[in-house]
Design an enzyme around this catalytic site. Structure first.
Site, PDB file in Angstrom:
ATOM      1  N   LYS A  11     -28.575 -41.050   6.192  1.00 14.45           N
ATOM      2  CA  LYS A  11     -29.667 -41.483   7.073  1.00 14.45           C
ATOM      3  C   LYS A  11     -30.170 -42.859   6.620  1.00 14.45           C
ATOM      4  O   LYS A  11     -30.432 -43.739   7.428  1.00 14.45           O
ATOM      5  CB  LYS A  11     -30.816 -40.465   7.056  1.00 14.45           C
ATOM      6  CG  LYS A  11     -30.473 -39.113   7.668  1.00 14.45           C
ATOM      7  CD  LYS A  11     -31.674 -38.157   7.602  1.00 14.45           C
ATOM      8  CE  LYS A  11     -31.293 -36.739   7.951  1.00 14.45           C
ATOM      9  NZ  LYS A  11     -32.414 -35.790   7.919  1.00 14.45           N
ATOM     10  N   THR A  35     -45.890 -34.131  17.001  1.00 15.85           N
ATOM     11  CA  THR A  35     -44.624 -33.416  17.087  1.00 15.85           C
ATOM     12  C   THR A  35     -44.063 -33.478  18.506  1.00 15.85           C
ATOM     13  O   THR A  35     -44.761 -33.832  19.465  1.00 15.85           O
ATOM     14  CB  THR A  35     -44.761 -31.939  16.645  1.00 15.85           C
ATOM     15  OG1 THR A  35     -45.667 -31.298  17.537  1.00 15.85           O
ATOM     16  CG2 THR A  35     -45.267 -31.841  15.219  1.00 15.85           C
ATOM     17  N   TYR A  36     -42.781 -33.107  18.583  1.00 17.78           N
ATOM     18  CA  TYR A  36     -42.027 -33.209  19.839  1.00 17.78           C
ATOM     19  C   TYR A  36     -41.358 -31.865  20.058  1.00 17.78           C
ATOM     20  O   TYR A  36     -40.646 -31.381  19.179  1.00 17.78           O
ATOM     21  CB  TYR A  36     -40.996 -34.316  19.639  1.00 17.78           C
ATOM     22  CG  TYR A  36     -40.070 -34.615  20.783  1.00 17.78           C
ATOM     23  CD1 TYR A  36     -40.324 -35.686  21.641  1.00 17.78           C
ATOM     24  CD2 TYR A  36     -38.902 -33.869  20.981  1.00 17.78           C
ATOM     25  CE1 TYR A  36     -39.451 -35.992  22.666  1.00 17.78           C
ATOM     26  CE2 TYR A  36     -38.028 -34.175  22.015  1.00 17.78           C
ATOM     27  CZ  TYR A  36     -38.308 -35.235  22.850  1.00 17.78           C
ATOM     28  OH  TYR A  36     -37.435 -35.546  23.866  1.00 17.78           O
ATOM     29  N   HIS A  69     -32.122 -27.987   3.489  1.00 13.33           N
ATOM     30  CA  HIS A  69     -32.360 -27.464   4.838  1.00 13.33           C
ATOM     31  C   HIS A  69     -31.759 -26.059   4.936  1.00 13.33           C
ATOM     32  O   HIS A  69     -30.735 -25.774   4.323  1.00 13.33           O
ATOM     33  CB  HIS A  69     -31.720 -28.417   5.856  1.00 13.33           C
ATOM     34  CG  HIS A  69     -31.909 -28.003   7.282  1.00 13.33           C
ATOM     35  ND1 HIS A  69     -30.943 -27.337   7.993  1.00 13.33           N
ATOM     36  CD2 HIS A  69     -32.974 -28.136   8.117  1.00 13.33           C
ATOM     37  CE1 HIS A  69     -31.400 -27.094   9.217  1.00 13.33           C
ATOM     38  NE2 HIS A  69     -32.622 -27.580   9.314  1.00 13.33           N
ATOM     39  N   ARG A 103     -32.917 -34.017  14.018  1.00 15.90           N
ATOM     40  CA  ARG A 103     -31.998 -33.245  14.860  1.00 15.90           C
ATOM     41  C   ARG A 103     -32.833 -32.371  15.781  1.00 15.90           C
ATOM     42  O   ARG A 103     -32.575 -32.242  16.950  1.00 15.90           O
ATOM     43  CB  ARG A 103     -31.094 -32.356  13.995  1.00 15.90           C
ATOM     44  CG  ARG A 103     -30.139 -31.540  14.865  1.00 15.90           C
ATOM     45  CD  ARG A 103     -29.532 -30.381  14.132  1.00 15.90           C
ATOM     46  NE  ARG A 103     -30.516 -29.340  13.861  1.00 15.90           N
ATOM     47  CZ  ARG A 103     -30.241 -28.199  13.257  1.00 15.90           C
ATOM     48  NH1 ARG A 103     -29.017 -27.971  12.827  1.00 15.90           N
ATOM     49  NH2 ARG A 103     -31.171 -27.286  13.047  1.00 15.90           N
ATOM     50  N   GLY A 104     -33.856 -31.745  15.214  1.00 15.37           N
ATOM     51  CA  GLY A 104     -34.702 -30.816  15.962  1.00 15.37           C
ATOM     52  C   GLY A 104     -34.374 -29.379  15.620  1.00 15.37           C
ATOM     53  O   GLY A 104     -33.253 -29.065  15.219  1.00 15.37           O
ATOM     54  N   ASP A 105     -35.366 -28.537  15.755  1.00 13.24           N
ATOM     55  CA  ASP A 105     -35.161 -27.093  15.570  1.00 13.24           C
ATOM     56  C   ASP A 105     -34.389 -26.570  16.763  1.00 13.24           C
ATOM     57  O   ASP A 105     -34.780 -26.814  17.910  1.00 13.24           O
ATOM     58  CB  ASP A 105     -36.513 -26.382  15.475  1.00 13.24           C
ATOM     59  CG  ASP A 105     -37.068 -26.431  14.058  1.00 13.24           C
ATOM     60  OD1 ASP A 105     -36.257 -26.445  13.114  1.00 13.24           O
ATOM     61  OD2 ASP A 105     -38.297 -26.464  13.906  1.00 13.24           O
ATOM     62  N   GLU A 153     -50.632 -35.072  10.804  1.00 14.98           N
ATOM     63  CA  GLU A 153     -49.707 -34.667  11.875  1.00 14.98           C
ATOM     64  C   GLU A 153     -50.457 -33.760  12.842  1.00 14.98           C
ATOM     65  O   GLU A 153     -51.177 -32.858  12.415  1.00 14.98           O
ATOM     66  CB  GLU A 153     -48.532 -33.912  11.256  1.00 14.98           C
ATOM     67  CG  GLU A 153     -47.538 -33.367  12.260  1.00 14.98           C
ATOM     68  CD  GLU A 153     -46.291 -32.838  11.561  1.00 14.98           C
ATOM     69  OE1 GLU A 153     -45.771 -33.515  10.655  1.00 14.98           O
ATOM     70  OE2 GLU A 153     -45.857 -31.737  11.915  1.00 14.98           O
ATOM     71  N   ALA A 168     -38.924 -29.028  20.828  1.00 16.67           N
ATOM     72  CA  ALA A 168     -37.463 -28.923  20.931  1.00 16.67           C
ATOM     73  C   ALA A 168     -37.093 -28.534  22.355  1.00 16.67           C
ATOM     74  O   ALA A 168     -37.775 -27.737  22.982  1.00 16.67           O
ATOM     75  CB  ALA A 168     -36.954 -27.886  19.940  1.00 16.67           C
TER      76      ALA A 168
HETATM   77  P1  FAD Z   1     -30.400 -32.987  10.083  1.00 13.87           P
HETATM   78  O1  FAD Z   1     -30.734 -33.988   9.050  1.00 13.87           O
HETATM   79  O2  FAD Z   1     -29.480 -33.411  11.189  1.00 13.87           O
HETATM   80  O3  FAD Z   1     -29.804 -31.726   9.314  1.00 13.87           O
HETATM   81  C1  FAD Z   1     -29.568 -30.487   9.979  1.00 13.87           C
HETATM   82  C2  FAD Z   1     -28.535 -29.696   9.172  1.00 13.87           C
HETATM   83  O4  FAD Z   1     -27.241 -30.272   9.333  1.00 13.87           O
HETATM   84  C3  FAD Z   1     -28.782 -29.691   7.655  1.00 13.87           C
HETATM   85  O5  FAD Z   1     -28.407 -28.435   7.174  1.00 13.87           O
HETATM   86  C4  FAD Z   1     -27.875 -30.793   7.125  1.00 13.87           C
HETATM   87  O6  FAD Z   1     -27.459 -30.523   5.794  1.00 13.87           O
HETATM   88  C5  FAD Z   1     -26.708 -30.745   8.089  1.00 13.87           C
HETATM   89  N1  FAD Z   1     -26.194 -32.086   8.402  1.00 13.87           N
HETATM   90  C6  FAD Z   1     -26.906 -33.230   8.541  1.00 13.87           C
HETATM   91  N2  FAD Z   1     -26.104 -34.256   8.885  1.00 13.87           N
HETATM   92  C7  FAD Z   1     -24.865 -33.738   8.962  1.00 13.87           C
HETATM   93  C8  FAD Z   1     -23.614 -34.305   9.299  1.00 13.87           C
HETATM   94  N3  FAD Z   1     -23.502 -35.608   9.609  1.00 13.87           N
HETATM   95  N4  FAD Z   1     -22.503 -33.480   9.286  1.00 13.87           N
HETATM   96  C9  FAD Z   1     -22.642 -32.161   8.971  1.00 13.87           C
HETATM   97  N5  FAD Z   1     -23.816 -31.577   8.652  1.00 13.87           N
HETATM   98  C10 FAD Z   1     -24.906 -32.355   8.658  1.00 13.87           C
HETATM   99  N6  FAD Z   1     -38.593 -30.103  14.797  1.00 13.87           N
HETATM  100  C11 FAD Z   1     -38.869 -30.254  16.114  1.00 13.87           C
HETATM  101  O7  FAD Z   1     -38.160 -29.708  16.958  1.00 13.87           O
HETATM  102  N7  FAD Z   1     -39.928 -31.028  16.525  1.00 13.87           N
HETATM  103  C12 FAD Z   1     -40.732 -31.669  15.641  1.00 13.87           C
HETATM  104  O8  FAD Z   1     -41.667 -32.371  16.039  1.00 13.87           O
HETATM  105  C13 FAD Z   1     -40.468 -31.517  14.243  1.00 13.87           C
HETATM  106  N8  FAD Z   1     -41.216 -32.144  13.315  1.00 13.87           N
HETATM  107  C14 FAD Z   1     -40.868 -32.088  11.988  1.00 13.87           C
HETATM  108  C15 FAD Z   1     -41.606 -32.816  11.057  1.00 13.87           C
HETATM  109  C16 FAD Z   1     -41.233 -32.829   9.717  1.00 13.87           C
HETATM  110  C17 FAD Z   1     -42.037 -33.648   8.720  1.00 13.87           C
HETATM  111  C18 FAD Z   1     -40.097 -32.070   9.290  1.00 13.87           C
HETATM  112  C19 FAD Z   1     -39.660 -32.083   7.867  1.00 13.87           C
HETATM  113  C20 FAD Z   1     -39.378 -31.326  10.209  1.00 13.87           C
HETATM  114  C21 FAD Z   1     -39.749 -31.319  11.563  1.00 13.87           C
HETATM  115  N9  FAD Z   1     -39.051 -30.596  12.521  1.00 13.87           N
HETATM  116  C22 FAD Z   1     -39.356 -30.712  13.866  1.00 13.87           C
HETATM  117  C23 FAD Z   1     -38.009 -29.663  12.096  1.00 13.87           C
HETATM  118  C24 FAD Z   1     -36.607 -30.232  12.126  1.00 13.87           C
HETATM  119  O9  FAD Z   1     -36.254 -30.597  13.435  1.00 13.87           O
HETATM  120  C25 FAD Z   1     -35.705 -29.115  11.612  1.00 13.87           C
HETATM  121  O10 FAD Z   1     -35.842 -28.976  10.222  1.00 13.87           O
HETATM  122  C26 FAD Z   1     -34.273 -29.171  12.040  1.00 13.87           C
HETATM  123  O11 FAD Z   1     -33.718 -27.874  11.845  1.00 13.87           O
HETATM  124  C27 FAD Z   1     -33.428 -30.166  11.253  1.00 13.87           C
HETATM  125  O12 FAD Z   1     -33.774 -31.448  11.522  1.00 13.87           O
HETATM  126  P2  FAD Z   1     -33.238 -32.625  10.573  1.00 13.87           P
HETATM  127  O13 FAD Z   1     -33.606 -33.891  11.199  1.00 13.87           O
HETATM  128  O14 FAD Z   1     -33.607 -32.346   9.177  1.00 13.87           O
HETATM  129  O15 FAD Z   1     -31.658 -32.357  10.757  1.00 13.87           O
END
Ligand code: FAD
Length: 312
Positions: free
Chosen positions: A169, A51-52, A153, A110-112, A17, A54
């Site tokens: 997912k 990475t992308y 998370h 979802r993104g940070d 990465e 936020a």
């Molecule tokens: P989600 O899966 O949407 O989860 C977010 C939260 O919401 C969790 O607590 C989950 O339990 C809850 N949730 C999920 N779905 C639902 C639903 N349908 N209803 C209610 N609650 C729900 N971030 C960046 O900005 N840019 C990047 O390039 C980046 N790269 C990453 C690479 C890797 C390998 C990893 C593991 C993470 C990366 N992140 C990146 C971080 C990531 O964006 C964050 O961890 C973010 O806070 C959550 O993203 P997610 O896709 O896990 O969210």
């Protein structure tokens, strides 16, 4: 380039990465002739993800890095992509743009949330929705990875809820999991059993952050992710602590002592990282995804010593 899913069918995968640098000098170091990307290709990774930012910052640079990977044709390019600040129309356009550039692998996130935000500020709120939307709009054109958090998370209401959303997912069309970093191996093994029991069969590609720098290690664990730090890792941090603290540090101790501590930390951290990869590989995972941190030498050493170069 074929889908990385074909690799997971045959053997364990090995990937890197990188992140889009903010400056032209950083871009040149990563993407220029003989730069880090070209050095990483020599290790034959199955893919390199980028990475992308936020909130859409640095998106242009993300595409520039991926363009280079695709044009070089040495490995698959995977873009990270988030819902942050994106309308459905914007997402459709950007994803189409990636396809037009030959990028057909994405990590759907979802993104940070940027500091002070309480939601994505866009039309989609969770990665589950992004996966569904991408599949509806683009069918099978993308191979879609999603994030998995072995410790749960940081915002999840429970580990069970987090696993249920991970299953969602998969149900919505995701292909494989890229994990958040996790140093707690007992927790990781528990999570592996739990997701399989929940009917999640997606391959698990484990994200590993090489432990090279004290500040970065503490930051990554605590600023966003709330990771458990095992005693052995805490010891490495404590033994090489830069006083008064590693963030303002450097001013409290002599330059020579700081430099020695940084070197000792890195040496112990590299050894720790290699051992951790061994433990992961003994857990029935499907791949190791090394955060290369836009570096080559230390990352290449870790990959070689951990036996990852023999996977490909
Ligand atoms: P989600 O899966 O949407 O989860 C977010 C939260 O919401 C969790 O607590 C989950 O339990 C809850 N949730 C999920 N779905 C639902 C639903 N349908 N209803 C209610 N609650 C729900 N971030 C960046 O900005 N840019 C990047 O390039 C980046 N790269 C990453 C690479 C890797 C390998 C990893 C593991 C993470 C990366 N992140 C990146 C971080 C990531 O964006 C964050 O961890 C973010 O806070 C959550 O993203 P997610 O896709 O896990 O969210």
């Amino acid at each position: 380039m074929n889908s990385v899913m074909e690799i997971f069918d045959e053997r364990s995968a090995f990937s890197f990465e990188v992140f889009p640098p903010k400056t032209d000098v950083g871009m040149e170091k990563l993407c220029g002739k003989g730069g880090v990307l070209e050095q990483l290709y020599t290790l034959n990774p199955d893919y390199i993800s980028c990475t992308y930012g936020a909130g859409g910052t640095n998106v242009g640079k993300n595409l520039e890095v991926l363009d280079k990977i695709v044009q070089d044709g040495k490995t698959v390019g995977v873009t990270h992509f988030t819902c942050i600040g994106n309308t459905k129309e914007g997402i459709r356009e950007q994803l189409q743009n990636y396809l037009d550039h030959g990028i057909n692998h994405m990590l759907a996130l979802r993104g940070d949330l940027p500091f002070g935000w309480t939601g994505t500020g866009g039309d989609l709120h969770y990665a589950t929705e992004l996966v569904k939307f991408a599949r509806k709009e683009f069918g099978d054109k993308f191979t879609i990875a999603v994030a998995g958090s072995p410790e749960g998370h940081i915002q999840c209401r429970s580990l069970e809820a987090d696993i249920a959303f991970l299953k969602q997912k998969q149900d919505n069309g995701a292909d494989y999991i890229m994990t958040q970093l996790c140093w707690d191996m007992d927790q990781f093994r528990y999570w592996m059993d739990a997701i399989r029991a929940a009917g999640i069969w997606m391959p698990v590609d484990v994200g590993i952050m090489p432990i090279l720098d004290q500040k970065a290690t503490i930051n990554m664990a605590l600023s966003r992710n709330g990771c458990v730090m095992p005693r052995a890792l805490s010891e490495i941090i404590s033994k090489n602590w830069i006083f008064p603290d590693p963030f303002t540090g450097d001013k409290g101790e002599t330059d020579a002592l700081c430099a020695q501590k940084k070197e000792d930390f890195k040496k112990a951290g590299i050894e720790y990282t290699i051992n951790q990869i061994d433990e992961y590989r003994a857990c029935g995972i499907n791949g190791i995804h090394l955060y290369a941190l836009n570096k080559f030498d230390d990352v290449a050493y870790i990959a070689k010593e951990a036996g990852l170069l023999d996977l490909v």
